[in-house]
Design an enzyme around this catalytic site. Structure first.
Site, mmCIF file in Angstrom:
data_model
loop_
_atom_site.group_PDB
_atom_site.id
_atom_site.type_symbol
_atom_site.label_atom_id
_atom_site.label_comp_id
_atom_site.label_asym_id
_atom_site.label_seq_id
_atom_site.Cartn_x
_atom_site.Cartn_y
_atom_site.Cartn_z
ATOM 1 N N GLY A 286 -7.387 -8.031 1.327
ATOM 2 C CA GLY A 286 -6.283 -8.937 1.050
ATOM 3 C C GLY A 286 -6.449 -9.774 -0.191
ATOM 4 O O GLY A 286 -5.699 -10.741 -0.381
ATOM 5 N N ASP A 287 -7.416 -9.437 -1.047
ATOM 6 C CA ASP A 287 -7.602 -10.140 -2.323
ATOM 7 C C ASP A 287 -8.299 -9.167 -3.264
ATOM 8 O O ASP A 287 -8.115 -7.956 -3.143
ATOM 9 C CB ASP A 287 -8.401 -11.432 -2.129
ATOM 10 N N ASP A 288 -9.112 -9.665 -4.207
ATOM 11 C CA ASP A 288 -9.790 -8.769 -5.139
ATOM 12 C C ASP A 288 -10.720 -7.803 -4.397
ATOM 13 O O ASP A 288 -11.441 -8.207 -3.473
ATOM 14 C CB ASP A 288 -10.631 -9.572 -6.134
#
Length: 496
Positions: A286-288
């Protein structure tokens, strides 16, 4: 002439004798051939059986059916069940982990110990590792994080951050933690460490947490650390966070979190690390996917530990919220000598990104991207110099980061809206950027699709789509065709 009957008889007998000998020879030869073929068949059958058994050797565990046999990787091997562990998904096994690891800590002079987590669901609060240890997760083993935050210890902020990433003051520790360790391995038959992060994500969105969430696995001030053949999923915060470590190897690791609704679940965050390899991994979070860091503003500058000598190779990433591979934005201790190759980013917001701002200080230099594939992205390559997010107001507004010596070779893809967006600034120009061998299929042709501002660099040979006017043009042999007179021209368009 009349041939005496006795002579004919003798001749016939001689012929019969010769024929009989020939028949006997043929029969013997046939028998030998049959015997030889049977022998070869038996040998082949035994060889194939041994080969098949060899391929399935891990499945032959007395009375265990299809369970893989756990190899002995240390001189001393223990099972969590030896220390009272119960893998029913309800029993809390924190004390069992602690007792087992305490026992292993006594074996450091004898080569260390291996702790096997067998098939089952092993609920636990956070626990600490020890040096010269292997944590081995069986094929169907799942270590489950207890969800109630009262069981998660509080720790001081990271010294290079000076501030909890989400709140001032202390931060929650990680589920699996280690400090000042050497020779630690977490591996298995693709067993799972599950942070059960949904309750943390919900509380974060509802602003019900008073401290920064903790990573799933965090190793600090350590060396010779290996992660391989495991799955990490549903972290409360960053998933795998090596901090100020040397010689870290992450191989064949799967990292998973929902691509939406799981805030800040970065996959791997090398932070002030030296000599690190990330290879043959799959990351969907859900991010990098990977975020290389080295401290935040004045705290990172004062701590002064760069991330350097990092190889990211043969990695597939999906990140609908952020980027496949990021550098920064916390990069105040410096980032250098990073090589990203054979990377595939798909169905994501961005492909690769460098992000910083005034006040960060530090540098990002000698970064190489090679053989990168973008598949259905909003923006392929991003360099952003106005990522203004600071721990407090005491940062040095004149601390200017340096971004230089960035090369992109073999950049391919399809379904990309904006292949390149490099947003340097008057204070932070992006220097010596090189593009070579690039062909990216685009989906939006009405506006600027190769965007630049305050960029100095070169385009060598064939690059599609057409690069911005800020860059000098060279042919395939490296001969100058046209030098740009407009390095500082700006054609950034954030409307799409």
């Amino acid at each position: 002439m009349v041939i005496p009957s006795s002579t004919f008889t003798i001749g016939r007998v001689n012929q019969s004798s010769k024929f009989g000998k020939w028949t006997s020879f043929c029969s013997l030869r046939q028998s030998l051939l049959i015997t030889l073929w049977l022998s070869l068949f038996i040998v082949l059958f035994i060889w194939q059986k041994n080969l098949f058994d060899g391929l399935l050797i891990f499945r032959r565990n007395s009375g265990s059916g299809g369970v893989l046999v756990i190899p002995k990787l240390r001189p001393f091997v223990f099972n969590l069940t030896d220390f009272g562990g119960v893998g029913d998904g309800r029993t809390v096994n924190t004390r069992a982990f602690e007792r087992a690891i305490l026992e292993i800590s006594k074996l450091k002079n004898g080569g260390g110990g291996q702790l096997n987590v067998l098939d089952g669901y092993w609920l636990t609060a956070p626990f600490n590792l020890t040096s010269h240890m292997t944590l081995f997760l069986a094929q169907n083993a799942v270590i489950l994080a207890i969800q109630d935050e009262k069981y998660w210890p509080l720790m001081p902020p990271l010294p290079s951050y000076g501030f909890g990433r989400e709140h001032a003051g202390p931060r929650y520790g990680s589920l699996i933690h280690g400090q000042n360790l050497t020779d630690v391995t977490i591996t298995g038959h693709n067993g799972t460490i599950d942070g059960q992060g949904k309750s943390w994500w919900d509380k974060f969105r509802q602003k019900r947490l008073n401290h920064t969430r903790g990573p799933l696995v965090q190793i600090m001030w350590s060396n010779n650390i290996r992660f391989s053949n495991i799955t990490l999923q549903n972290s409360p915060f960053w998933t795998l966070h090596p901090y100020d470590c040397k010689n870290v190897f992450v191989t064949n690791v799967t990292i998973l979190a929902p691509v939406v609704g799981a805030p800040n679940t970065d996959g791997i965050d090398p932070d002030s690390c030296e000599n690190m390899v990330i290879e043959d991994c799959y990351i969907s979070v859900g991010d990098d996917g990977v975020a290389i860091k080295s401290g935040w503003d004045q705290y990172g500058i004062n701590y002064g530990k760069p991330s350097t000598n990092i190889l990211i190779k043969n990695v597939v990433i999906r990140s609908m919220v952020s980027a496949g591979v990021s550098i920064g934005s916390e990069m105040s201790g410096g980032v250098s000598n990073v090589r990203v190759e054979n990377l595939h980013v798909w169905n994501s917001r961005r492909g690769v990104r460098i992000k910083t701002s005034l006040g960060r200080g530090g540098y990002v230099r000698n970064i190489t991207y090679r053989n990168i594939m973008f598949d259905n992205l909003r923006v392929g390559i991003v360099i952003k110099t106005d990522y203004n997010e600071h721990p407090d107001e005491r940062y040095n507004h004149k601390a200017v980061p340096v971004i230089e010596d960035i090369s992109f070779t073999g950049i391919y893809g399809n379904g990309v809206r904006v292949p390149v967006r490099i947003n340097g600034s008057l204070e932070i120009p992006v220097k010596n950027v090189v593009f070579r061998d690039m062909s990216v299929g685009i989906t939006y042709k009405k506006k600027h699709i190769f965007q630049c501002a305050f960029v100095h660099g070169r385009v060598i040979g064939s690059v599609f789509p057409s690069p911005c006017e800020n860059l000098d043009r060279y042919d395939e042999q490296g001969q100058l065709i046209r030098r740009s007179a407009m390095h500082n021209i700006t054609n950034i368009d954030y409307d799409f």
